[in-house]
Design a protein around this motif. Structure first.
Motif, PDB file in Angstrom:
ATOM      1  N   CYS A   1      -0.507 -39.421 -36.257  1.00 27.50           N
ATOM      2  CA  CYS A   1      -0.687 -38.999 -34.864  1.00 27.50           C
ATOM      3  C   CYS A   1      -1.180 -37.559 -34.830  1.00 27.50           C
ATOM      4  O   CYS A   1      -0.644 -36.689 -35.513  1.00 27.50           O
ATOM      5  CB  CYS A   1       0.638 -39.139 -34.115  1.00 27.50           C
ATOM      6  SG  CYS A   1       0.587 -38.500 -32.417  1.00 27.50           S
TER       7      CYS A   1
ATOM      8  N   PRO B   1       2.107 -44.166 -29.628  1.00 28.78           N
ATOM      9  CA  PRO B   1       2.306 -44.586 -28.232  1.00 28.78           C
ATOM     10  C   PRO B   1       3.043 -43.538 -27.393  1.00 28.78           C
ATOM     11  O   PRO B   1       2.724 -43.350 -26.212  1.00 28.78           O
ATOM     12  CB  PRO B   1       3.107 -45.875 -28.361  1.00 28.78           C
ATOM     13  CG  PRO B   1       2.691 -46.431 -29.688  1.00 28.78           C
ATOM     14  CD  PRO B   1       2.502 -45.247 -30.567  1.00 28.78           C
ATOM     15  N   ASP B   2       4.032 -42.846 -27.972  1.00 27.28           N
ATOM     16  CA  ASP B   2       4.784 -41.857 -27.208  1.00 27.28           C
ATOM     17  C   ASP B   2       3.880 -40.707 -26.782  1.00 27.28           C
ATOM     18  O   ASP B   2       3.914 -40.241 -25.629  1.00 27.28           O
ATOM     19  CB  ASP B   2       5.959 -41.339 -28.033  1.00 27.28           C
ATOM     20  CG  ASP B   2       7.054 -42.385 -28.173  1.00 27.28           C
ATOM     21  OD1 ASP B   2       7.060 -43.330 -27.368  1.00 27.28           O
ATOM     22  OD2 ASP B   2       7.872 -42.254 -29.108  1.00 27.28           O
ATOM     23  N   CYS B   3       3.090 -40.174 -27.746  1.00 25.42           N
ATOM     24  CA  CYS B   3       2.221 -39.034 -27.403  1.00 25.42           C
ATOM     25  C   CYS B   3       1.053 -39.448 -26.529  1.00 25.42           C
ATOM     26  O   CYS B   3       0.453 -38.626 -25.850  1.00 25.42           O
ATOM     27  CB  CYS B   3       1.700 -38.383 -28.682  1.00 25.42           C
ATOM     28  SG  CYS B   3       2.985 -37.558 -29.680  1.00 25.42           S
ATOM     29  N   GLY B   4       0.717 -40.743 -26.529  1.00 28.40           N
ATOM     30  CA  GLY B   4      -0.395 -41.208 -25.716  1.00 28.40           C
ATOM     31  C   GLY B   4      -0.033 -41.611 -24.307  1.00 28.40           C
ATOM     32  O   GLY B   4      -0.892 -42.061 -23.550  1.00 28.40           O
ATOM     33  N   LYS B   5       1.254 -41.441 -23.923  1.00 21.21           N
ATOM     34  CA  LYS B   5       1.667 -41.837 -22.562  1.00 21.21           C
ATOM     35  C   LYS B   5       0.960 -41.044 -21.479  1.00 21.21           C
ATOM     36  O   LYS B   5       0.719 -41.534 -20.386  1.00 21.21           O
ATOM     37  CB  LYS B   5       3.158 -41.669 -22.417  1.00 21.21           C
ATOM     38  CG  LYS B   5       3.999 -42.664 -23.189  1.00 21.21           C
ATOM     39  CD  LYS B   5       5.475 -42.398 -23.028  1.00 21.21           C
ATOM     40  CE  LYS B   5       6.329 -43.370 -23.846  1.00 21.21           C
ATOM     41  NZ  LYS B   5       7.768 -43.075 -23.688  1.00 21.21           N
ATOM     42  N   ASP B   6       0.654 -39.809 -21.751  1.00 19.21           N
ATOM     43  CA  ASP B   6       0.105 -38.915 -20.721  1.00 19.21           C
ATOM     44  C   ASP B   6      -1.400 -38.985 -20.650  1.00 19.21           C
ATOM     45  O   ASP B   6      -2.038 -38.208 -19.918  1.00 19.21           O
ATOM     46  CB  ASP B   6       0.519 -37.487 -20.983  1.00 19.21           C
ATOM     47  CG  ASP B   6       2.048 -37.324 -20.940  1.00 19.21           C
ATOM     48  OD1 ASP B   6       2.687 -38.106 -20.217  1.00 19.21           O
ATOM     49  OD2 ASP B   6       2.572 -36.435 -21.660  1.00 19.21           O
TER      50      ASP B   6
END
Length: 279
Positions: free
Chosen positions: A251, A273-278
């Protein structure tokens, strides 16, 4: 009055008798032999004044006792050899201790030149090339199947031809794709460094060292920009015409490894997926 002339040891008169001078002093024969005569190694008796004293390395013999320990032939005025305190004529010494010629099977006599190789011995005249029958002497030779060959004959009869330079391979050859090469001829197509003993690969039948192959043909990692060789089981990730080393497929924001995980893309970056939420 007549001056006395006596034995220096027993004082017996020497007039009219045989005597021996030692260090300018006269001795009668009996006293001289008792005091100074050497003892024969063979019979153990003194070597008298009327006998010839034969000596070798501080050992002494009567002339009649100076003979070969095996055949008993006289060694007087003949060449001989010593082995473990025994004197031997050259024939007996050769039969007992000398090397046998590998070619003619005859004894190599002491004092004659011999050739030796891996525990075997030859007369100089018997050490010849199996093909041309010429003496090898001190020249280079090549053994094959218990036979010795001079280098030119070996190359004509046995040596393989290097596919690169077309010359005979006598030592240190390399086989690649069932073809023989000299070590010095088997080189990287690009940098010309020797490949013998090194890891290498091929492309279009041309051999390359790993460095040159990677520089010329390997895909570059989208993460570290270094080549991905794909050799030796190297694992990598491929996605939309881009490739990553397994260790580089992380990532962009949190550096979490994305190997075997879901991921998102943002332009040229990959995100968990967590860092791509925004996005």
């Amino acid at each position: 009055m007549t001056e006395r002339f006596d034995c220096h040891h027993c004082n017996e008169s020497l007039f009219g008798k045989k005597y021996i001078l030692r260090e300018e002093s006269p001795y009668c024969v009996a006293c001289f032999e008792t005091l100074f005569a050497n003892t024969c190694e063979e019979c153990g008796k003194p070597i008298g004044c009327d006998c010839k004293d034969l000596s070798y390395k501080d050992r002494h013999w009567h002339e009649a006792c100076f003979h070969c320990s095996q055949c008993r032939n006289s060694l007087v005025d003949k060449p001989f050899a010593a082995k473990e305190d025994q004197l031997l004529c050259t024939d007996c010494y050769s039969n007992e201790y000398s090397s046998k010629c590998q070619e003619c099977k005859k004894t190599i006599m002491p004092g004659t030149r011999k050739m030796e190789y891996k525990g075997s011995s030859w007369h100089e005249t018997c050490f010849i090339c199996h093909r041309c029958q010429q003496p090898i002497g001190t020249k280079s030779f090549i053994p094959k199947d218990n036979q010795n060959f001079c280098v030119p004959c070996y190359e004509k009869q046995h040596a393989m031809q290097c596919v690169q330079c077309k010359k005979p391979i006598t030592t240190g050859g390399v086989t690649y794709r069932e073809q023989p090469w000299h070590k010095e001829c088997f080189v990287c197509t690009a940098c010309r460094k020797q490949l013998s003993g090194q890891r290498f690969t091929a492309r279009d039948d041309f051999a390359y060292c790993l460095n040159c192959f990677c520089d010329l043909y390997a895909k570059k990692c989208a993460g570290c920009t270094n080549p991905i060789s794909g050799l030796g089981g190297t694992k990598y990730i491929s996605f939309e015409e881009r490739q990553w080393h397994n260790d580089c497929f992380n990532c962009k924001k949190c550096s979490l490894s994305l190997v075997g995980r879901g991921f998102l893309t943002e332009r040229d970056d990959i995100l968990c997926p967590d860092c791509g939420k925004d996005i």
